[in-house]
Design a protein around this motif. Structure first.
Motif, PDB file in Angstrom:
ATOM      1  N   VAL A 111       0.815  -1.216   0.000  1.00 24.29           N
ATOM      2  CA  VAL A 111       0.000   0.000   0.000  1.00 24.29           C
ATOM      3  C   VAL A 111       0.849   1.266   0.000  1.00 24.29           C
ATOM      4  CG1 VAL A 111      -1.778   1.286   1.233  1.00 24.29           C
ATOM      5  CG2 VAL A 111      -1.882  -1.224   1.147  1.00 24.29           C
ATOM      6  N   GLU A 112       1.853   1.327   0.871  1.00 23.33           N
ATOM      7  CA  GLU A 112       2.644   2.558   1.020  1.00 23.33           C
ATOM      8  C   GLU A 112       4.067   2.426   0.505  1.00 23.33           C
ATOM      9  OE1 GLU A 112       2.282   4.637   4.756  1.00 23.33           O
ATOM     10  OE2 GLU A 112       0.428   3.555   5.238  1.00 23.33           O
ATOM     11  N   GLY A 113       4.489   1.207   0.176  1.00 23.34           N
ATOM     12  CA  GLY A 113       5.848   0.990  -0.311  1.00 23.34           C
ATOM     13  C   GLY A 113       6.763   0.455   0.768  1.00 23.34           C
ATOM     14  N   SER A 114       7.744  -0.365   0.355  1.00 22.08           N
ATOM     15  CA  SER A 114       8.781  -0.912   1.246  1.00 22.08           C
ATOM     16  C   SER A 114       8.226  -1.800   2.356  1.00 22.08           C
ATOM     17  CB  SER A 114       9.626   0.217   1.859  1.00 22.08           C
ATOM     18  OG  SER A 114      10.290   0.949   0.858  1.00 22.08           O
ATOM     19  N   GLN A 115       7.091  -2.474   2.084  1.00 21.07           N
ATOM     20  CA  GLN A 115       6.489  -3.341   3.088  1.00 21.07           C
ATOM     21  C   GLN A 115       6.419  -4.771   2.574  1.00 21.07           C
ATOM     22  OE1 GLN A 115       5.398  -2.890   6.373  1.00 21.07           O
ATOM     23  NE2 GLN A 115       5.171  -5.125   6.258  1.00 21.07           N
ATOM     24  N   VAL A 116       7.027  -5.684   3.319  1.00 19.13           N
ATOM     25  CA  VAL A 116       7.024  -7.102   2.963  1.00 19.13           C
ATOM     26  C   VAL A 116       5.728  -7.762   3.421  1.00 19.13           C
ATOM     27  CG1 VAL A 116       8.145  -9.315   3.504  1.00 19.13           C
ATOM     28  CG2 VAL A 116       9.526  -7.289   2.973  1.00 19.13           C
ATOM     29  N   ALA A 117       5.272  -8.752   2.635  1.00 21.37           N
ATOM     30  CA  ALA A 117       4.117  -9.567   3.004  1.00 21.37           C
ATOM     31  C   ALA A 117       4.542 -11.029   3.031  1.00 21.37           C
ATOM     32  CB  ALA A 117       2.982  -9.367   2.005  1.00 21.37           C
ATOM     33  N   ASP A 118       4.406 -11.680   4.183  1.00 23.32           N
ATOM     34  CA  ASP A 118       4.665 -13.123   4.282  1.00 23.32           C
ATOM     35  C   ASP A 118       3.394 -13.860   3.878  1.00 23.32           C
ATOM     36  OD1 ASP A 118       6.884 -12.012   5.614  1.00 23.32           O
ATOM     37  OD2 ASP A 118       7.073 -13.779   6.889  1.00 23.32           O
ATOM     38  N   LEU A 119       3.516 -14.793   2.938  1.00 21.93           N
ATOM     39  CA  LEU A 119       2.354 -15.536   2.435  1.00 21.93           C
ATOM     40  C   LEU A 119       2.602 -17.025   2.598  1.00 21.93           C
ATOM     41  CD1 LEU A 119       0.429 -14.918  -0.867  1.00 21.93           C
ATOM     42  CD2 LEU A 119       1.257 -17.213  -0.315  1.00 21.93           C
ATOM     43  N   VAL A 120       1.660 -17.720   3.236  1.00 23.28           N
ATOM     44  CA  VAL A 120       1.697 -19.172   3.330  1.00 23.28           C
ATOM     45  C   VAL A 120       0.430 -19.712   2.693  1.00 23.28           C
ATOM     46  CG1 VAL A 120       3.218 -19.330   5.336  1.00 23.28           C
ATOM     47  CG2 VAL A 120       0.760 -19.087   5.683  1.00 23.28           C
ATOM     48  N   VAL A 121       0.512 -20.926   2.125  1.00 27.56           N
ATOM     49  CA  VAL A 121      -0.633 -21.478   1.397  1.00 27.56           C
ATOM     50  C   VAL A 121      -0.680 -22.991   1.583  1.00 27.56           C
ATOM     51  CG1 VAL A 121       0.747 -21.471  -0.738  1.00 27.56           C
ATOM     52  CG2 VAL A 121      -1.735 -21.688  -0.884  1.00 27.56           C
ATOM     53  N   TYR A 122      -1.910 -23.528   1.699  1.00 28.45           N
ATOM     54  CA  TYR A 122      -2.147 -24.940   1.972  1.00 28.45           C
ATOM     55  C   TYR A 122      -3.277 -25.452   1.074  1.00 28.45           C
ATOM     56  CZ  TYR A 122       0.269 -23.298   6.107  1.00 28.45           C
ATOM     57  OH  TYR A 122       1.182 -22.694   6.943  1.00 28.45           O
ATOM     58  N   ASP A 131       7.082 -22.034   6.116  1.00 25.01           N
ATOM     59  CA  ASP A 131       7.642 -21.775   4.785  1.00 25.01           C
ATOM     60  C   ASP A 131       6.830 -20.719   4.038  1.00 25.01           C
ATOM     61  OD1 ASP A 131       9.221 -24.786   3.496  1.00 25.01           O
ATOM     62  OD2 ASP A 131       9.276 -23.919   5.485  1.00 25.01           O
ATOM     63  N   PRO A 132       7.156 -19.446   4.183  1.00 28.29           N
ATOM     64  CA  PRO A 132       6.415 -18.419   3.466  1.00 28.29           C
ATOM     65  C   PRO A 132       7.035 -18.072   2.110  1.00 28.29           C
ATOM     66  CG  PRO A 132       7.839 -17.377   5.076  1.00 28.29           C
ATOM     67  CD  PRO A 132       8.066 -18.877   5.187  1.00 28.29           C
ATOM     68  N   PHE A 133       6.194 -17.566   1.237  1.00 30.47           N
ATOM     69  CA  PHE A 133       6.647 -16.814   0.071  1.00 30.47           C
ATOM     70  C   PHE A 133       6.698 -15.369   0.544  1.00 30.47           C
ATOM     71  CE2 PHE A 133       5.159 -14.840  -4.167  1.00 30.47           C
ATOM     72  CZ  PHE A 133       6.466 -14.626  -4.588  1.00 30.47           C
ATOM     73  N   ASN A 134       7.910 -14.824   0.697  1.00 28.69           N
ATOM     74  CA  ASN A 134       8.088 -13.488   1.262  1.00 28.69           C
ATOM     75  C   ASN A 134       8.010 -12.452   0.144  1.00 28.69           C
ATOM     76  OD1 ASN A 134       8.577 -14.277   4.051  1.00 28.69           O
ATOM     77  ND2 ASN A 134      10.463 -15.179   3.283  1.00 28.69           N
ATOM     78  N   VAL A 135       6.781 -11.980  -0.082  1.00 26.30           N
ATOM     79  CA  VAL A 135       6.510 -11.068  -1.184  1.00 26.30           C
ATOM     80  C   VAL A 135       7.164  -9.708  -0.895  1.00 26.30           C
ATOM     81  CG1 VAL A 135       4.691 -10.038  -2.594  1.00 26.30           C
ATOM     82  CG2 VAL A 135       4.314 -12.265  -1.516  1.00 26.30           C
ATOM     83  N   PHE A 136       7.868  -9.181  -1.880  1.00 29.89           N
ATOM     84  CA  PHE A 136       8.564  -7.879  -1.831  1.00 29.89           C
ATOM     85  C   PHE A 136       9.818  -7.891  -0.948  1.00 29.89           C
ATOM     86  CE2 PHE A 136       3.896  -6.577  -1.907  1.00 29.89           C
ATOM     87  CZ  PHE A 136       3.811  -6.588  -3.288  1.00 29.89           C
ATOM     88  N   MET A 137      10.193  -9.030  -0.388  1.00 36.10           N
ATOM     89  CA  MET A 137      11.381  -9.082   0.472  1.00 36.10           C
ATOM     90  C   MET A 137      12.634  -9.197  -0.388  1.00 36.10           C
ATOM     91  SD  MET A 137      12.071 -11.612   3.675  1.00 36.10           S
ATOM     92  CE  MET A 137      13.531 -11.516   4.708  1.00 36.10           C
ATOM     93  N   ASN A 138      13.616  -8.363  -0.098  1.00 37.66           N
ATOM     94  CA  ASN A 138      14.840  -8.248  -0.896  1.00 37.66           C
ATOM     95  C   ASN A 138      15.989  -8.896  -0.133  1.00 37.66           C
ATOM     96  OD1 ASN A 138      16.805  -7.508  -2.725  1.00 37.66           O
ATOM     97  ND2 ASN A 138      16.745  -5.332  -2.241  1.00 37.66           N
ATOM     98  N   THR A 139      16.470 -10.029  -0.627  1.00 31.05           N
ATOM     99  CA  THR A 139      17.537 -10.760   0.052  1.00 31.05           C
ATOM    100  C   THR A 139      18.631 -11.140  -0.933  1.00 31.05           C
ATOM    101  OG1 THR A 139      16.456 -12.911  -0.291  1.00 31.05           O
ATOM    102  CG2 THR A 139      15.925 -11.713   1.734  1.00 31.05           C
ATOM    103  N   ARG A 140      19.754 -11.544  -0.381  1.00 32.20           N
ATOM    104  CA  ARG A 140      20.893 -11.922  -1.215  1.00 32.20           C
ATOM    105  C   ARG A 140      21.758 -12.918  -0.457  1.00 32.20           C
ATOM    106  NH1 ARG A 140      23.933  -6.843  -3.093  1.00 32.20           N
ATOM    107  NH2 ARG A 140      21.972  -6.650  -4.246  1.00 32.20           N
ATOM    108  N   ILE A 141      22.373 -13.845  -1.206  1.00 29.73           N
ATOM    109  CA  ILE A 141      23.391 -14.721  -0.638  1.00 29.73           C
ATOM    110  C   ILE A 141      24.745 -14.175  -1.056  1.00 29.73           C
ATOM    111  CG2 ILE A 141      24.319 -17.061  -0.568  1.00 29.73           C
ATOM    112  CD1 ILE A 141      21.549 -18.069  -1.299  1.00 29.73           C
ATOM    113  N   GLY A 142      25.566 -13.788  -0.072  1.00 26.58           N
ATOM    114  CA  GLY A 142      26.846 -13.148  -0.361  1.00 26.58           C
ATOM    115  C   GLY A 142      27.938 -14.138  -0.704  1.00 26.58           C
TER     116      GLY A 142
END
Length: 215
Positions: free
Chosen positions: A42-53, A145-156
């Motif tokens: 809605v406002e930007g820069s907000q992650v949403a954790d999504l789980v589904v069954y 186990d969520p699908f972390n929508v809008f979450m920005n991650t990296r493996i260094g």
């Protein structure tokens, strides 16, 4: 809309049903095969954790590990499905204005805040999703186990997982089409001790379009 309605109940094809999720809370919704769920920052820069069954077998849920294995990568792109441990599709990504999401991290939770950040008593997405799923009989042990929508991650290069600032802006969204009848829970992520939500917690909006072929 009633978040507890059975898949297909009260269907009005083409007219989105709206669910607003306040900061640091979760909501659940049932989808019938062919329904499309839009998750909006809605406002930007907000992650949403999504789980589904799977609605017919709630013990069968989204598996981060097997989705990574079968996609042979650590991201989800348009046309990809969120898969169970048996490789069965639950939701397929059919629209995406951001292209930056995560399938590496578990949901934030009370234990993590205490052990990692030294913050006792703070609840996280695992607790909030569990609360939303309680009417469906899905307990805390299944919310992993969520699908972390809008979450920005990296493996260094050092193999450490890093959380970076989100790239999503106000109004950005993903569209997920149900591949079968499913139970979905989404949280407006509660993490404010790192860069996950840019240090400020805001809301998430869900829009559900009912009907086969919805897009």
């Amino acid at each position: 809309m009633s978040a507890q309605a059975a898949p297909g109940e009260g269907r009005v094809t083409g007219v989105p049903e709206v669910i607003d999720i306040p900061p640091a809370t979760g909501r659940a919704v049932t989808l019938a095969a062919g329904d499309v769920l839009r998750v909006i920052d809605v406002e930007g820069s907000q992650v949403a954790d999504l789980v589904v069954y799977a609605a017919s077998a709630p013990h069968e849920g989204f598996s981060q590990g097997f989705t990574r294995l079968l996609l042979d990568r650590v991201d989800v792109r348009p046309g990809d499905s969120l898969l169970t441990a048996a490789g069965e599709p639950l939701l397929t990504l059919v629209g995406d204005t951001v292209g930056v999401h995560d399938i590496l991290f578990p949901p934030c939770n009370r234990m993590m805040y205490e052990r990692v950040f030294g913050i006792p008593g703070k609840t996280g997405c695992r607790e909030h999703l569990t609360e939303a799923l309680a009417p469906h009989g899905i307990g805390f042990d299944r919310v992993t186990d969520p699908f972390n929508v809008f979450m920005n991650t990296r493996i260094g290069d050092d193999k450490r997982m890093t959380i970076l600032l989100p790239t999503s802006r106000a109004g950005d969204y993903v569209d997920l089409r149900a591949d079968q009848d499913v139970i979905v829970a989404v949280s407006a992520c509660a993490a404010d001790a790192n860069d996950c939500n840019a240090g400020e917690l805001t809301g998430i909006r869900l829009e559900v379009t009912r009907g086969k072929g919805a897009s």
